[in-house]
Design a protein around this motif. Structure first.
Motif, mmCIF file in Angstrom:
data_model
loop_
_atom_site.group_PDB
_atom_site.id
_atom_site.type_symbol
_atom_site.label_atom_id
_atom_site.label_comp_id
_atom_site.label_asym_id
_atom_site.label_seq_id
_atom_site.Cartn_x
_atom_site.Cartn_y
_atom_site.Cartn_z
ATOM 1 N N ALA A 223 1.922 0.764 53.510
ATOM 2 C CA ALA A 223 2.882 -0.337 53.404
ATOM 3 C C ALA A 223 2.431 -1.355 52.368
ATOM 4 N N GLY A 224 1.115 -1.669 52.332
ATOM 5 C CA GLY A 224 0.614 -2.607 51.328
ATOM 6 C C GLY A 224 0.792 -2.083 49.926
ATOM 7 N N ALA A 225 0.522 -0.791 49.715
ATOM 8 C CA ALA A 225 0.697 -0.197 48.389
ATOM 9 C C ALA A 225 2.165 -0.181 47.984
ATOM 10 N N LEU A 226 3.045 0.118 48.936
ATOM 11 C CA LEU A 226 4.474 0.155 48.621
ATOM 12 C C LEU A 226 5.013 -1.248 48.381
ATOM 13 N N LEU A 227 4.448 -2.241 49.068
ATOM 14 C CA LEU A 227 4.851 -3.621 48.821
ATOM 15 C C LEU A 227 4.504 -4.030 47.396
ATOM 16 N N SER A 228 3.362 -3.614 46.895
ATOM 17 C CA SER A 228 3.000 -3.888 45.500
ATOM 18 C C SER A 228 3.984 -3.219 44.545
ATOM 19 N N GLU A 229 4.411 -2.003 44.887
ATOM 20 C CA GLU A 229 5.400 -1.306 44.063
ATOM 21 C C GLU A 229 6.726 -2.056 44.064
ATOM 22 N N LEU A 230 7.138 -2.529 45.234
ATOM 23 C CA LEU A 230 8.401 -3.261 45.320
ATOM 24 C C LEU A 230 8.350 -4.524 44.464
ATOM 25 N N GLY A 231 7.186 -5.181 44.410
ATOM 26 C CA GLY A 231 7.054 -6.393 43.614
ATOM 27 C C GLY A 231 7.157 -6.171 42.127
ATOM 28 N N GLN A 232 7.076 -4.912 41.677
ATOM 29 C CA GLN A 232 7.185 -4.600 40.261
ATOM 30 C C GLN A 232 8.573 -4.134 39.851
ATOM 31 N N LEU A 233 9.473 -3.975 40.815
ATOM 32 C CA LEU A 233 10.823 -3.512 40.498
ATOM 33 C C LEU A 233 11.588 -4.582 39.722
ATOM 34 N N THR A 234 12.475 -4.137 38.852
ATOM 35 C CA THR A 234 13.367 -5.051 38.134
ATOM 36 C C THR A 234 14.799 -4.568 38.299
ATOM 37 N N LEU A 235 15.692 -5.517 38.520
ATOM 38 C CA LEU A 235 17.109 -5.215 38.739
ATOM 39 C C LEU A 235 17.939 -6.059 37.783
ATOM 40 N N LEU A 236 18.896 -5.425 37.135
ATOM 41 C CA LEU A 236 19.751 -6.093 36.144
ATOM 42 C C LEU A 236 21.207 -5.999 36.552
ATOM 43 N N ASP A 237 21.908 -7.130 36.430
ATOM 44 C CA ASP A 237 23.370 -7.155 36.494
ATOM 45 C C ASP A 237 23.859 -7.627 35.128
ATOM 46 N N PRO A 238 24.320 -6.707 34.262
ATOM 47 C CA PRO A 238 24.713 -7.087 32.896
ATOM 48 C C PRO A 238 26.056 -7.789 32.811
#
Length: 692
Positions: A223-238
């Motif tokens: 869960a800690g490793a996946l939380l770090s992954e989630l913190g690196q996600l980027t989402l765009l609404d153009p």
């Protein structure tokens, strides 16, 4: 009964909002026509922001602070609310540290929280129009509406604004649609949740059916490793519009982050990233701050929409504070919610490309040479473009760190330093924007041979000018998101509701741009909308203005067709001439240019799959993306009760890897009766899962 974030507003609340908006626009009658709506929107967002602060108890604990200030102002003098209350609150109150505020202001307004970022920032509109007098009557509708909104949404004003503002923005130049909550939830599930499952599969080595199953089976370390992954996600609404999709994404990401943190901290907090750790006083503010600063990005062409989107995300941040001092660290959303044309601009700026432009064919020796790209960008770009990008990144991070420092020390030097760094960042952005737009003009005029209809000239057309390019408000993705596009290959998620209709001149757009001319001619906009041809026949000035306005769409359409950026949206079926261009198809193709390989896209757009003129786009999507669902929806089932029954919409989600296996297309049958939210959710589930 109070509103929740995804319940439609009552007709009275919707009418009150539009009446408030229009009252401010009407009061700004001395401004140029194209300035009234943006400035009225800015003033309205500030009133909403103050009302949100008073509802949280941050203004001396007075939940009627703004209304009481209005009443006291009227007792002192008539029509003094704007100049004696609202303007001082914004320009000398919230935006200045306590020690810099004039003593008289502190005595009149009491203790005010310090907000170095947010809706009260000083803008170019303030500089140009902040001195004009405005009557109290311009603000009374908004104050009455805010009182009704607070009563309907006692847990937070933002709960009553989601669908209302989406309807208002979408109705600016089309149908005032609001995305049904189950449909928006489905898009978030198949982008945000699916992306988290992708990351979990890469970490753990197996695929889970849902995030619910994933969260049940994760170990604290996983869960800690996946939380770090989630913190690196980027989402765009153009095409972010009012920001409703961004706020929905924020809520989903925050819920997932809190669930992962709860699992990760069962044994130790060492695996939890710093941004996700819970403080003693506030368990969610750090998560909000990180996501709003590093994960969520939006762009829109219409300035009022950009203001409203920033307001929505700022209000969400206010809801995650527990005391006024925490407002200081809310992020500067002008760095992530941006204004510009998503379809016009440079997606990638490569050094090797600068010298590839050849002189225009047939140019005479006496004609001034159009500079090559390399020369054009000297000295800023050609041989130092990478250093400029690096300098911008350093300035950006310095500015963010200084504004955050204010929350820790609250010192005047830090506040002044942050302003200085922001000014330097804006200056660098302005220089680069000008240079890159010049480069775009060179490409359009020299390589593509674009010309503009000229109804007032001696010839039918004239050369494309840089002013034409500037008027299109290009957004250079390759500069503003260079690191994201170069190093990460693009954004992880695109989530959006694309603009509807064909690329063509609209009566609403014309009236808005030439409002001053309509007033000069004493022609009501409604008269033009209902009797366009007779009005144009009678008035030659309006006729010429209409021709000029249409001409801007002519060269823009030619640019979109001739450039190499939209080969699948701008071409017709094989052997046939291309038909009309549609905003949503172009946005879909642009979005995939900005989406990293393996990234996920969930969007609403005009139906296209079953139409013969979409064959090139359809075949390209099937070959290069994994289309999960293409779902056509019709308003015969009254998804949008106030919209015409002919209204249609397409929901699409895909992964940026191909090819597509099987047929992803489904269409919504027409039920006899209108569907409520719960019934629609069930129908969507039945349609989505068989298609997938």
């Amino acid at each position: 009964m109070g509103l929740t974030a995804e319940q439609p507003p009552s007709p009275a609340l919707a009418a009150g909002f539009h009446h408030s908006w229009q009252a401010l626009v009407s009061a700004l009658g001395t401004l140029p026509g194209d300035q009234r709506l943006p400035y009225a929107t800015l003033l309205l967002t500030r009133l909403i922001a103050v009302a949100a602060l008073q509802q949280r108890g941050y203004l001396s604990g007075d939940e009627w602070y703004l209304h009481n200030q209005f009443g006291q102002s009227q007792q002192r003098e008539l029509d003094g609310f704007f100049s004696q209350v609202l303007q001082p609150l914004c320009q000398q109150g919230f935006t200045l540290p306590t020690e810099e505020r004039p003593p008289a202001l502190r005595q009149r307004f009491g203790p005010l929280p310090f907000l170095p970022t947010g809706p009260f920032r000083f803008t170019e509109l303030d500089q140009r129009w902040g001195h004009i007098p405005l009557p109290d009557a311009a603000f009374e509708p908004a104050l009455n509406w805010l009182a009704d909104l607070a009563a309907a949404a006692p847990m937070g004003l933002d709960a009553g604004l989601g669908m209302l503002l989406e309807q208002a923005v979408n109705g600016h130049d089309g149908a005032d649609l609001a995305t049904p909550a189950p449909l928006l939830g489905a898009l978030c599930d198949r982008t945000i949740h699916a992306t988290l499952l992708d990351r979990a599969e890469a970490l753990i080595g197996r695929r889970h059916r849902s995030t619910e199953q994933l969260l049940k089976e994760l170990s604290p370390a996983e869960a800690g490793a996946l939380l770090s992954e989630l913190g690196q996600l980027t989402l765009l609404d153009p095409a972010c519009g009012s920001g409703r999709f961004l706020v929905a994404a924020l809520n989903h990401l925050m819920e997932l982050a809190q669930d992962l943190r709860a699992i990760a901290t069962q044994t130790s907090t060492k695996t939890v990233p710093t941004w996700a750790k819970s403080s003693a006083n506030n368990p969610t503010l750090g998560i909000y701050q990180h996501l709003a600063t590093h994960a969520l990005y939006g762009l829109d062409l219409w300035p009022p929409a950009v203001e409203l989107a920033r307001l929505r995300l700022w209000l969400a941040g206010v809801q995650h504070t527990t005391q006024p001092t925490e407002l200081t660290i809310l992020p500067d959303l002008t760095l992530t919610i941006l204004q510009g044309n998503a379809l016009v601009g440079l997606v990638r700026v490569d050094d090797e490309r600068f010298d590839q432009v050849q002189p225009r064919r047939g140019a005479k020796a006496s004609e001034p040479a159009i500079p090559l790209q390399g020369n054009l960008l000297q000295p800023l770009i050609a041989d130092s473009y990478q250093s400029v990008l690096a300098e911008r990144q350093v300035r950006l991070e310095h500015y963010r760190s200084q504004t955050q420092l204010l929350a820790e020390v609250g010192s005047v030097p830090a506040y002044a330093q942050a302003d200085f760094l922001r000014d330097r960042l804006d200056e660098l952005n302005a220089i680069a924007q000008s240079k890159l737009t010049h480069l775009l003009w060179s490409e359009g005029s020299q390589q593509l041979g674009l010309r503009v209809p000229d109804p007032a000239g001696d010839r039918p057309t004239r050369p494309l000018s840089q002013a034409d390019i500037d008027a299109a408000q290009p957004f250079h993705w390759g500069f503003y998101f260079h690191q994201r596009l170069r190093d990460q290959g693009g954004f992880d998620i695109v989530l959006s509701h694309f603009p509807r209709g064909a690329i063509e001149a609209t009566q609403t757009g014309f009236v808005e741009r030439y409002a001053s001319l309509f007033e000069q001619k004493n022609v009501a906009p409604s008269t033009f909308r209902h009797n366009r041809q007779p009005v144009l026949t009678i008035d030659p000035d309006l006729t010429q203005a209409w021709a000029e306005y249409r001409g801007q769409f002519t060269w823009l359409s030619n640019y979109l067709r001739r450039s190499d950026q939209y080969p699948h949206s701008s071409s017709g079926p094989e052997g046939q001439s291309p038909g009309r261009l549609f905003w949503s198809r172009l946005f879909l193709e642009r979005s995939l240019q900005l989406l990293r390989p393996g990234g996920r896209c969930g969007v609403l757009l005009d139906p296209f799959w079953a139409q013969s003129n979409s064959a090139p786009l359809r075949h390209w999507l099937q070959r290069y993306t994994d289309l999960a669902t293409v779902l056509d929806l019709s308003n015969h089932q009254k998804l949008w009760p106030d919209a015409p029954s002919r209204t249609t919409l397409c929901a699409l989600w895909l992964r940026h890897q191909g090819p597509t296996q099987g047929s992803p297309y489904a269409a919504y049958a027409k039920p006899d009766n209108a569907l409520d939210s719960a019934a629609l959710g069930g129908v969507l589930q039945r349609l989505v899962h068989p298609a997938e």
